[in-house]
Design a protein around this motif. Structure first.
Motif, PDB file in Angstrom:
ATOM      1  N   LEU A   1      31.284  40.458  13.886  1.00 30.68           N
ATOM      2  CA  LEU A   1      31.509  39.869  15.214  1.00 30.68           C
ATOM      3  C   LEU A   1      31.139  38.391  15.235  1.00 30.68           C
ATOM      4  CD1 LEU A   1      30.180  42.819  17.370  1.00 30.68           C
ATOM      5  CD2 LEU A   1      32.547  42.169  16.989  1.00 30.68           C
ATOM      6  N   MET A   2      30.068  38.061  14.539  1.00 31.15           N
ATOM      7  CA  MET A   2      29.632  36.667  14.545  1.00 31.15           C
ATOM      8  C   MET A   2      30.601  35.763  13.787  1.00 31.15           C
ATOM      9  SD  MET A   2      26.998  36.565  16.406  1.00 31.15           S
ATOM     10  CE  MET A   2      26.337  34.934  16.115  1.00 31.15           C
ATOM     11  N   SER A   3      31.406  36.380  12.928  1.00 33.03           N
ATOM     12  CA  SER A   3      32.321  35.552  12.139  1.00 33.03           C
ATOM     13  C   SER A   3      33.743  35.559  12.701  1.00 33.03           C
ATOM     14  CB  SER A   3      32.330  36.029  10.685  1.00 33.03           C
ATOM     15  OG  SER A   3      32.897  37.327  10.612  1.00 33.03           O
ATOM     16  N   LEU A   4      33.878  36.103  13.913  1.00 31.97           N
ATOM     17  CA  LEU A   4      35.211  36.086  14.520  1.00 31.97           C
ATOM     18  C   LEU A   4      35.684  34.646  14.696  1.00 31.97           C
ATOM     19  CD1 LEU A   4      34.929  38.829  17.287  1.00 31.97           C
ATOM     20  CD2 LEU A   4      36.488  38.849  15.340  1.00 31.97           C
ATOM     21  N   PRO A   5      36.993  34.445  14.639  1.00 27.46           N
ATOM     22  CA  PRO A   5      37.494  33.076  14.789  1.00 27.46           C
ATOM     23  C   PRO A   5      37.309  32.550  16.216  1.00 27.46           C
ATOM     24  CG  PRO A   5      39.299  34.651  14.615  1.00 27.46           C
ATOM     25  CD  PRO A   5      38.054  35.403  14.349  1.00 27.46           C
ATOM     26  N   SER A   6      37.754  31.363  16.445  1.00 29.13           N
ATOM     27  CA  SER A   6      37.594  30.739  17.769  1.00 29.13           C
ATOM     28  C   SER A   6      38.342  31.561  18.816  1.00 29.13           C
ATOM     29  CB  SER A   6      38.166  29.331  17.733  1.00 29.13           C
ATOM     30  OG  SER A   6      39.570  29.413  17.568  1.00 29.13           O
ATOM     31  N   PRO A   7      37.966  31.426  20.075  1.00 30.37           N
ATOM     32  CA  PRO A   7      38.665  32.172  21.133  1.00 30.37           C
ATOM     33  C   PRO A   7      40.172  31.929  21.111  1.00 30.37           C
ATOM     34  CG  PRO A   7      36.692  31.148  22.008  1.00 30.37           C
ATOM     35  CD  PRO A   7      36.835  30.658  20.606  1.00 30.37           C
ATOM     36  N   GLU A   8      40.577  30.715  20.848  1.00 29.64           N
ATOM     37  CA  GLU A   8      42.009  30.399  20.811  1.00 29.64           C
ATOM     38  C   GLU A   8      42.698  31.144  19.663  1.00 29.64           C
ATOM     39  OE1 GLU A   8      39.574  28.091  20.824  1.00 29.64           O
ATOM     40  OE2 GLU A   8      39.719  27.631  22.966  1.00 29.64           O
ATOM     41  N   GLU A   9      42.009  31.174  18.531  1.00 29.53           N
ATOM     42  CA  GLU A   9      42.584  31.842  17.369  1.00 29.53           C
ATOM     43  C   GLU A   9      42.624  33.356  17.594  1.00 29.53           C
ATOM     44  OE1 GLU A   9      44.197  30.721  15.000  1.00 29.53           O
ATOM     45  OE2 GLU A   9      44.184  32.288  13.460  1.00 29.53           O
ATOM     46  N   ILE A  10      41.583  33.889  18.239  1.00 34.87           N
ATOM     47  CA  ILE A  10      41.576  35.322  18.564  1.00 34.87           C
ATOM     48  C   ILE A  10      42.779  35.645  19.447  1.00 34.87           C
ATOM     49  CG2 ILE A  10      40.414  37.112  19.925  1.00 34.87           C
ATOM     50  CD1 ILE A  10      37.769  36.034  18.963  1.00 34.87           C
ATOM     51  N   ALA A  11      42.987  34.808  20.458  1.00 39.57           N
ATOM     52  CA  ALA A  11      44.100  35.049  21.382  1.00 39.57           C
ATOM     53  C   ALA A  11      45.432  34.992  20.633  1.00 39.57           C
ATOM     54  CB  ALA A  11      44.074  34.011  22.492  1.00 39.57           C
ATOM     55  N   ARG A  12      45.550  34.020  19.758  1.00 39.56           N
ATOM     56  CA  ARG A  12      46.812  33.863  19.014  1.00 39.56           C
ATOM     57  C   ARG A  12      47.074  35.088  18.124  1.00 39.56           C
ATOM     58  NH1 ARG A  12      48.931  32.798  14.474  1.00 39.56           N
ATOM     59  NH2 ARG A  12      46.974  32.667  13.320  1.00 39.56           N
ATOM     60  N   ARG A  13      46.032  35.492  17.417  1.00 37.97           N
ATOM     61  CA  ARG A  13      46.194  36.632  16.502  1.00 37.97           C
ATOM     62  C   ARG A  13      46.453  37.934  17.265  1.00 37.97           C
ATOM     63  NH1 ARG A  13      41.698  36.231  11.705  1.00 37.97           N
ATOM     64  NH2 ARG A  13      41.743  33.993  11.393  1.00 37.97           N
ATOM     65  N   ALA A  14      45.766  38.083  18.388  1.00 39.90           N
ATOM     66  CA  ALA A  14      45.951  39.296  19.183  1.00 39.90           C
ATOM     67  C   ALA A  14      47.388  39.380  19.674  1.00 39.90           C
ATOM     68  CB  ALA A  14      44.976  39.319  20.352  1.00 39.90           C
ATOM     69  N   GLU A  15      47.915  38.243  20.127  1.00 43.74           N
ATOM     70  CA  GLU A  15      49.308  38.213  20.585  1.00 43.74           C
ATOM     71  C   GLU A  15      50.260  38.536  19.438  1.00 43.74           C
ATOM     72  OE1 GLU A  15      50.545  38.129  23.589  1.00 43.74           O
ATOM     73  OE2 GLU A  15      48.470  38.165  24.259  1.00 43.74           O
ATOM     74  N   GLU A  16      49.956  37.970  18.290  1.00 43.17           N
ATOM     75  CA  GLU A  16      50.806  38.191  17.119  1.00 43.17           C
ATOM     76  C   GLU A  16      50.819  39.673  16.738  1.00 43.17           C
ATOM     77  OE1 GLU A  16      50.600  35.001  13.964  1.00 43.17           O
ATOM     78  OE2 GLU A  16      49.953  36.732  12.789  1.00 43.17           O
ATOM     79  N   ALA A  17      49.626  40.280  16.737  1.00 39.67           N
ATOM     80  CA  ALA A  17      49.512  41.695  16.380  1.00 39.67           C
ATOM     81  C   ALA A  17      50.235  42.568  17.398  1.00 39.67           C
ATOM     82  CB  ALA A  17      48.034  42.091  16.283  1.00 39.67           C
ATOM     83  N   LYS A  18      50.064  42.228  18.669  1.00 38.43           N
ATOM     84  CA  LYS A  18      50.731  43.014  19.720  1.00 38.43           C
ATOM     85  C   LYS A  18      52.242  42.900  19.580  1.00 38.43           C
ATOM     86  CE  LYS A  18      47.047  42.985  23.143  1.00 38.43           C
ATOM     87  NZ  LYS A  18      46.443  42.218  24.242  1.00 38.43           N
TER      88      LYS A  18
END
Lengths: 283, 121
Positions: free
Chosen positions: A253-270
């Motif tokens: 969890l501590m090594s998760l990417p930036s919030p923007e990158e999380i959002a981008r990847r989540a959208e991509e995965a979805k």
């Protein structure tokens, strides 16, 4: 280099015709396994799986004291022989390591093999795992069937995707407890799964939104207070709750990417999951 | 005799060390031919063709972990195990003596789960 592309060295401890039994095959076998090698023990009786690719190193106490000349069984297999009379386990291991360097075969132990394994007897191809994973572990095959594609992208000791699977179809064989470890799925497990152990629900909303919000809050605080320690403490406090809910290692969890990158990847995965589901519906 | 595959589960501490050691030692002492792998998970992740060779080579006894997990690992590797030719011995739950006895037995007690057979009673 992805591990799927690496070649490996297989070791054969030869105790068949034309060779004497090894003095301590258990010690040699243990030492080699602990270095990550696949080891085949051959004797005059019984059979083992054939080798069709890569490098084969045949070790034995050969009767005339000399190792046979190497001859490849097929063009895809390189075979070498070594006489190991008088060698102990450490000497044998050193010899094998030297041979591995020569052949350029994979070095083992640099990656802990932690990744999801799908139980296709249970999987309904709902794509929740694909939609959830931020690290591109999952993908679909030519028939839009979910599969694990990038094993080495998985975050060590993190079983989070197995907890979003509504069918308990995702296993991590090295996990401590069932059914995630591959133990049979009990009725009680299924009841729990029907309640959808969804870490986002446990935390009162979408997990990525929550992380984003927390991180933004922490960043805002950081900008106001200029106190990196407090921002980190805030993030840690939030992540401890998430870690406990999903048994997710804090370091993941501590090594998760930036919030923007999380959002981008989540959208991509979805999007990938939605495309796969749409393809399933297309006759 | 069925072929034998032993997994050392090198990169995790989920199989009791004494069970692994006893099973491996007895295999070495028995004089039988067998394949040993450091870690079946790692081989599956590599898509190692040796697993396909093994699954295609007839009856096999596999000393590793849960049958459901072993079946999944082989499948991931494109090397489906034949349900009627495979016995998996779970070193996470069985005693070493039980595993050794089954490896030495000439008969095969097939036990990988079939579709719909993964619910514990």
């Amino acid at each position: 280099m992805p591990i799927k592309s690496e070649s490996t060295l297989r070791v054969v401890l030869y105790e068949g015709d034309g060779a004497a039994p090894l003095d301590d095959s258990f010690a040699a076998m243990t030492a080699l396994l602990e270095r990550g090698y696949a080891v085949t023990r051959t004797t005059s009786g019984g059979s083992v799986a054939p080798q069709t690719r890569g490098s084969l190193l045949v070790l034995g106490k050969f009767s005339d004291g000399r190792a046979p000349l190497a001859e490849s069984a097929t063009a895809d297999v390189s075979v070498r022989f070594h006489d190991i009379a008088g060698q102990d386990a450490a000497g044998i291991t050193a010899l094998v390591e030297k041979e591995r360097d020569t052949t350029g075969a994979a070095k083992h132990g640099e990656w802990k093999p932690w990744f999801p394994v799908i139980d296709y007897d249970r999987c309904t191809n709902c794509m929740q795992c694909l939609s959830f994973c931020l690290f591109g572990v999952y993908g679909v095959d030519d028939e839009s069937r979910i599969q694990v594609q990038n094993n080495d992208n998985c975050k060590t000791n993190c079983p989070a995707c197995s907890r979003v699977c509504p069918e308990a179809a995702i296993m991590f064989p090295k996990y401590k407890a069932g059914p995630i470890n591959g133990d049979l799925v009990s009725s009680a497990d299924l009841q729990r799964e029907k309640m959808k152990i969804d870490i986002s629900a446990l935390l009162g909303g979408d997990v990525y939104s929550m992380l984003r919000a927390r991180s933004e809050k922490a960043q805002s605080r950081f900008s106001k207070e200029r106190d990196e320690g407090k921002a980190l403490a805030e993030r840690q406090k939030c992540l401890v709750k998430l870690a406990a809910a999903g048994d997710i290692p804090a370091e993941v969890l501590m090594s998760l990417p930036s919030p923007e990158e999380i959002a981008r990847r989540a959208e991509e995965a979805k999007a990938k999951a939605a495309a796969a589901l749409a393809a399933q519906r297309t006759p | 005799m069925p072929k034998i595959l032993y997994c050392h589960c090198q990169y995790a501490q989920v199989v009791p060390k004494d069970v692994k050691e006893t099973v491996l030692r007895k295999l070495c002492e028995s004089g039988v031919a067998f394949d040993a792998v450091a870690d079946l998970c790692e081989m599956a992740a590599r898509r190692d063709p040796a697993l396909a060779q093994l699954s295609a080579s007839g009856e096999v006894k596999i000393a590793a972990c849960f049958p459901r997990a072993v079946k999944g690992l082989f499948h991931q590797c494109g090397a489906d195990l034949a349900a009627d030719k495979t016995e998996v011995l779970n070193m996470r739950t069985l005693r070493a003596e039980e595993v050794v006895a089954r490896l030495a037995a000439e008969d095969l007690r097939v036990n990988i789960p079939m579709k719909g057979g993964t619910i514990a009673e």
